[in-house]
Design a protein around this motif. Structure first.
Motif, short mmCIF file in Angstrom:
data_model
loop_
_atom_site.label_atom_id
_atom_site.label_comp_id
_atom_site.label_asym_id
_atom_site.label_seq_id
_atom_site.Cartn_x
_atom_site.Cartn_y
_atom_site.Cartn_z
N GLN A 241 34.43 46.17 37.03
CA GLN A 241 33.71 46.91 38.05
C GLN A 241 33.89 48.48 38.19
O GLN A 241 34.83 49.24 37.37
CB GLN A 241 33.90 46.54 39.32
N GLU B 135 28.98 41.06 43.83
CA GLU B 135 30.53 41.45 42.49
C GLU B 135 31.40 41.92 42.91
O GLU B 135 32.61 41.51 42.01
CB GLU B 135 29.78 41.47 41.82
N ARG C 284 38.15 40.85 35.81
CA ARG C 284 36.89 41.11 36.17
C ARG C 284 36.53 42.55 36.94
O ARG C 284 35.99 43.11 37.52
CB ARG C 284 36.76 40.21 37.38
N GLU D 286 33.64 39.20 44.42
CA GLU D 286 33.93 38.61 43.42
C GLU D 286 35.44 38.83 42.57
O GLU D 286 35.98 38.03 42.40
CB GLU D 286 32.30 37.91 42.76
#
Length: 179
Positions: free
Chosen positions: A114, A87, A110, A90
């Motif tokens: 995180q 993840e 995104r 990504e």
């Protein structure tokens, strides 16, 4: 404790994925991901990042361009390194299905979802990329790249003070290449 085994596992995977790729300077592409990892290692020490977070950040640094620049998939990374690292990688990858102008904003959105250890990888990546620009870049491209670096810094500056200061300095130094 820092894990040499995890480092080498990610380095070998990156070497396989980027096998024949070169940097714009003709070096094996692995030198770029190793440079990003070096920045992350220094930041981990300076910031006293705990070992699990440091290992995750270093692995993501070594793997950060695999999805974007090779035929390897999210599942390949997941199978080898688990969900957290897959993840993270990504999030660090631009979505090529989006228009070029939207890709960086999407990736940063995104990345901001995180943990900090993934966010600092993006700072380290841009620090590493702010070298002398390619000779074929015109002044507009250099200005756009500098503007993007400033945008990355504005979005991620609180994720790691050490790397933020490093990126600020690289941005300042990069101005010498703008006409």
């Amino acid at each position: 404790m820092f894990s040499q085994e995890e480092y080498l596992k990610a380095l070998r995977f990156a070497a396989k994925a980027h096998k024949d790729q070169k940097t714009p300077y003709g070096l094996p592409y692995l030198t770029h991901v190793a440079s990003v990892a070096m920045e992350v290692i220094h930041a981990s020490i300076e910031s006293k990042l705990d070992d699990d977070k440091a290992n995750k950040a270093i692995s993501c640094a070594l793997l950060h361009d695999v999805l974007e620049d090779t035929s390897f998939t999210f599942d390949d990374i997941f199978d080898e390194f688990g969900l957290d690292i897959a993840e993270g990688v990504e999030a660090l990858s631009k979505n090529s299905d989006l228009p070029k102008k939207e890709q960086m904003q999407d990736s940063l959105n995104r990345i901001l979802e995180q943990p900090y250890e993934i966010q600092l990888v993006k700072l380290a990546d841009r620090i590493t990329n702010l070298q002398k620009p390619s000779e074929h870049w015109d002044n507009e491209k250099k200005k756009a790249y500098l503007k993007e670096a400033k945008f990355i810094l504005s979005c991620l500056k609180n994720s790691n003070l050490y790397l933020s200061a490093r990126l600020e300095k690289k941005i300042e130094d990069y101005n010498q290449y703008i006409d």
